[in-house]
Design a protein around this motif. Structure first.
Motif, PDB file in Angstrom:
ATOM      1  N   TRP A 117       0.817  -1.204   0.000  1.00 23.93           N
ATOM      2  CA  TRP A 117       0.000   0.000   0.000  1.00 23.93           C
ATOM      3  C   TRP A 117       0.863   1.271   0.000  1.00 23.93           C
ATOM      4  N   GLY A 118       1.908   1.214  -0.835  1.00 20.07           N
ATOM      5  CA  GLY A 118       2.710   2.403  -1.062  1.00 20.07           C
ATOM      6  C   GLY A 118       3.813   2.664  -0.059  1.00 20.07           C
ATOM      7  N   LYS A 119       3.993   1.798   0.936  1.00 18.77           N
ATOM      8  CA  LYS A 119       5.040   2.026   1.939  1.00 18.77           C
ATOM      9  C   LYS A 119       5.834   0.740   2.193  1.00 18.77           C
ATOM     10  N   PRO A 120       7.110   0.883   2.577  1.00 19.23           N
ATOM     11  CA  PRO A 120       7.891  -0.305   2.957  1.00 19.23           C
ATOM     12  C   PRO A 120       7.255  -0.953   4.183  1.00 19.23           C
ATOM     13  N   ILE A 121       7.300  -2.283   4.234  1.00 18.10           N
ATOM     14  CA  ILE A 121       6.717  -2.944   5.407  1.00 18.10           C
ATOM     15  C   ILE A 121       7.528  -2.628   6.664  1.00 18.10           C
ATOM     16  N   ALA A 122       8.706  -2.064   6.487  1.00 23.45           N
ATOM     17  CA  ALA A 122       9.503  -1.632   7.639  1.00 23.45           C
ATOM     18  C   ALA A 122       8.801  -0.527   8.428  1.00 23.45           C
ATOM     19  N   THR A 123       7.837   0.145   7.805  1.00 22.46           N
ATOM     20  CA  THR A 123       7.105   1.204   8.506  1.00 22.46           C
ATOM     21  C   THR A 123       5.917   0.655   9.293  1.00 22.46           C
ATOM     22  N   ARG A 124       5.626  -0.621   9.132  1.00 21.00           N
ATOM     23  CA  ARG A 124       4.477  -1.228   9.812  1.00 21.00           C
ATOM     24  C   ARG A 124       4.869  -1.680  11.224  1.00 21.00           C
ATOM     25  N   GLN A 125       4.038  -1.326  12.191  1.00 17.69           N
ATOM     26  CA  GLN A 125       4.375  -1.610  13.578  1.00 17.69           C
ATOM     27  C   GLN A 125       4.549  -3.116  13.824  1.00 17.69           C
ATOM     28  N   ALA A 126       3.729  -3.930  13.183  1.00 15.91           N
ATOM     29  CA  ALA A 126       3.823  -5.381  13.385  1.00 15.91           C
ATOM     30  C   ALA A 126       5.209  -5.890  13.015  1.00 15.91           C
ATOM     31  N   ILE A 127       5.739  -5.393  11.904  1.00 16.96           N
ATOM     32  CA  ILE A 127       7.067  -5.792  11.449  1.00 16.96           C
ATOM     33  C   ILE A 127       8.134  -5.232  12.385  1.00 16.96           C
ATOM     34  N   GLN A 128       7.977  -3.989  12.774  1.00 12.64           N
ATOM     35  CA  GLN A 128       8.953  -3.360  13.667  1.00 12.64           C
ATOM     36  C   GLN A 128       9.072  -4.114  14.980  1.00 12.64           C
ATOM     37  N   TRP A 129       7.956  -4.539  15.517  1.00 11.17           N
ATOM     38  CA  TRP A 129       7.990  -5.248  16.799  1.00 11.17           C
ATOM     39  C   TRP A 129       8.651  -6.620  16.659  1.00 11.17           C
ATOM     40  N   MET A 130       8.399  -7.298  15.558  1.00 12.21           N
ATOM     41  CA  MET A 130       9.051  -8.587  15.337  1.00 12.21           C
ATOM     42  C   MET A 130      10.564  -8.417  15.258  1.00 12.21           C
ATOM     43  N   ILE A 131      11.000  -7.364  14.570  1.00  9.44           N
ATOM     44  CA  ILE A 131      12.433  -7.099  14.439  1.00  9.44           C
ATOM     45  C   ILE A 131      13.026  -6.686  15.783  1.00  9.44           C
ATOM     46  N   ALA A 132      12.336  -5.833  16.499  1.00 14.75           N
ATOM     47  CA  ALA A 132      12.839  -5.372  17.798  1.00 14.75           C
ATOM     48  C   ALA A 132      12.939  -6.528  18.789  1.00 14.75           C
ATOM     49  N   ASP A 133      11.891  -7.337  18.877  1.00 14.12           N
ATOM     50  CA  ASP A 133      11.905  -8.475  19.803  1.00 14.12           C
ATOM     51  C   ASP A 133      13.031  -9.444  19.447  1.00 14.12           C
ATOM     52  N   SER A 134      13.213  -9.672  18.157  1.00 19.13           N
ATOM     53  CA  SER A 134      14.260 -10.592  17.724  1.00 19.13           C
ATOM     54  C   SER A 134      15.640 -10.069  18.098  1.00 19.13           C
ATOM     55  N   HIS A 135      15.861  -8.786  17.905  1.00 20.06           N
ATOM     56  CA  HIS A 135      17.155  -8.185  18.247  1.00 20.06           C
ATOM     57  C   HIS A 135      17.437  -8.289  19.750  1.00 20.06           C
ATOM     58  N   VAL A 136      16.445  -7.967  20.556  1.00 14.61           N
ATOM     59  CA  VAL A 136      16.638  -7.995  22.009  1.00 14.61           C
ATOM     60  C   VAL A 136      16.935  -9.420  22.480  1.00 14.61           C
ATOM     61  N   GLU A 137      16.168 -10.384  21.993  1.00 12.75           N
ATOM     62  CA  GLU A 137      16.369 -11.767  22.407  1.00 12.75           C
ATOM     63  C   GLU A 137      17.720 -12.303  21.932  1.00 12.75           C
ATOM     64  N   LEU A 138      18.128 -11.916  20.736  1.00 16.95           N
ATOM     65  CA  LEU A 138      19.422 -12.338  20.214  1.00 16.95           C
ATOM     66  C   LEU A 138      20.562 -11.786  21.066  1.00 16.95           C
ATOM     67  N   GLU A 139      20.466 -10.517  21.433  1.00 14.25           N
ATOM     68  CA  GLU A 139      21.517  -9.922  22.265  1.00 14.25           C
ATOM     69  C   GLU A 139      21.568 -10.559  23.653  1.00 14.25           C
ATOM     70  N   ALA A 140      20.408 -10.876  24.204  1.00 10.89           N
ATOM     71  CA  ALA A 140      20.378 -11.539  25.507  1.00 10.89           C
ATOM     72  C   ALA A 140      21.016 -12.927  25.419  1.00 10.89           C
ATOM     73  N   ALA A 141      20.685 -13.667  24.357  1.00  9.40           N
ATOM     74  CA  ALA A 141      21.271 -14.998  24.163  1.00  9.40           C
ATOM     75  C   ALA A 141      22.780 -14.902  23.975  1.00  9.40           C
ATOM     76  N   ARG A 142      23.222 -13.895  23.255  1.00 13.10           N
ATOM     77  CA  ARG A 142      24.658 -13.719  23.022  1.00 13.10           C
ATOM     78  C   ARG A 142      25.405 -13.553  24.344  1.00 13.10           C
ATOM     79  N   MET A 143      24.857 -12.762  25.245  1.00 13.64           N
ATOM     80  CA  MET A 143      25.512 -12.560  26.535  1.00 13.64           C
ATOM     81  C   MET A 143      25.563 -13.863  27.340  1.00 13.64           C
ATOM     82  N   LEU A 144      24.499 -14.647  27.295  1.00 14.02           N
ATOM     83  CA  LEU A 144      24.471 -15.912  28.026  1.00 14.02           C
ATOM     84  C   LEU A 144      25.466 -16.914  27.452  1.00 14.02           C
ATOM     85  N   VAL A 145      25.547 -16.978  26.137  1.00 12.87           N
ATOM     86  CA  VAL A 145      26.489 -17.907  25.500  1.00 12.87           C
ATOM     87  C   VAL A 145      27.919 -17.476  25.777  1.00 12.87           C
TER      88      VAL A 145
END
Length: 380
Positions: free
Chosen positions: A268-296
């Protein structure tokens, strides 16, 4: 705890990244379409890696290796597992083989470092995985030999192995405290590779093994009789830390692909990167990845200490479940394209599922963590 990476190590990991990009990535499409590489392709890659200096990385310098610690090896594994082929550099004996006596080292440990022999680790059975006391493969002493009977299943790398690191019950009445570790040459009469076991994952075909009056000389006992539990525990702690590192590479690659796609894909004329649903999936993934990295990384830094066993349980549990969530989100961001073999995400998605089972299920990990925190005994 300091996770700062020394400049020299950063340069080395950059070299690993360049090897992956130049030698492995051009072969990724072939891997995705076929579900694996043939043996010759893997051997050729190993030889290229050896010539590039990626060999026997974690072997002590006095034994002819490069003496890298577990933290450095996790960084190497993290980089290599950004490719779905589960490729690793050679010349690194299983931790159990460091317990070989001098004569055994000549026949098993040093030949693995030289690339002349390969091993497979045989523990799991049709009726038992993490429960050491339920091992049904038996070894009965007969003079200077042990007669082994039983079955093993889900054993990796048997097709390439020259010998097994095998666990068998030598005192059934003692349960887990009556298990012994043996070095069993693949050519030993009575040992048979029964069948390959097809799986849903790419690049991994485990095997079922059988032992029918398989005679092994007493000199092939690794460590002491009835002391196999400690050897397996050492091996599994090491493996759990490495598995945690694999998940970091997998999740990082998938997240990078998803972020790039989210910027390019329009609705609908915009990158899906502007959609909150996508942003939250990316944000949650980044946070969980960084937490796992510290534990490993924490678990890797603790390797060789009394804390390592617990830290490995924690790191592997969180990292494997993190990778399952991240690969699922990233596949969802790609939509139908993520489900195809055009991209590695579907392969990663299937691969990470096995890591929540191997080296102890997630449920066993939670049990072991809670048991330690509550101060419960092994039979609780």
């Amino acid at each position: 705890m300091d996770f700062e990476i020394p400049e020299e190590l950063k340069e080395f990991i950059d070299g690993v990244r360049r090897f992956r990009e130049r030698e492995m990535m051009p072969l990724e499409r072939e891997f995705l379409l076929n579900g694996d590489w043939d043996l010759q392709t893997r051997l050729a890659l190993e030889e290229k890696a050896r010539k590039a200096g990626f060999w026997a990385l974690d072997v002590p310098v006095e034994d002819g290796g490069q003496g890298m610690d577990e933290f450095a090896m996790c960084l190497v594994a993290e980089e290599l597992y950004k490719h779905p082929a589960m490729f690793e550099f050679g010349g690194s004996p299983e931790p159990a083989l460091r317990l070989c006596n001098e004569e055994q080292k000549k026949r098993y440990y040093y030949p693995v470092i030289a690339g002349e022999r390969r091993s497979a680790y045989a523990f799991t059975e049709p009726d038992t995985g993490s429960d050491f006391a339920r091992i049904r493969t038996t070894a009965v002493r007969d003079g200077d030999e042990w007669v082994i009977n039983g079955r093993k299943t889900f054993i990796s790398h048997v097709d390439r192995a020259d010998f097994l690191i095998l666990f068998a019950s030598t005192d059934p009445s003692a349960g887990a405290r009556g298990v012994t570790c043996f070095l069993v040459d693949k050519s030993t009469p009575g040992f048979e590779v029964s069948r390959p076991i097809p799986t849903m994952g790419d690049g991994w075909t485990p095997y079922e093994l059988s032992f029918n009056n398989c005679r092994v000389p007493h000199e092939n006992v690794l460590g002491e009789v009835n002391k196999g539990f400690a050897i397996a525990d050492l091996q599994l702690t090491h493996g759990r830390i490495r598995i945690g590192a694999y998940q970091l590479g997998i999740a990082q690659r998938c997240l990078e692909l998803a972020i790039d796609w989210a910027k390019k894909r329009h609705t609908w004329g915009k990158p899906i990167a502007t959609r909150q649903a996508i942003q939250w999936m990316i944000a949650d993934s980044h946070v969980e990845l960084e937490a796992a990295r510290m534990l490993v990384y924490r678990a890797a830094k603790s390797y060789g200490t009394e804390r390592a066993r617990h830290e490995a349980f924690v790191a592997k549990l969180y990292a494997t479940e993190m990778a399952q969530r991240v690969t699922d989100r990233c596949l969802q961001i790609f939509g139908g394209l993520g489900y195809t073999k055009e991209l590695p995400i579907q392969s990663f998605y299937r691969q990470v599922r096995v890591w929540r089972i191997g080296h102890g299920t997630a449920e066993v990990h939670r049990w072991m963590i809670a048991r330690r925190l509550l101060g419960l005994k092994s039979d609780s």
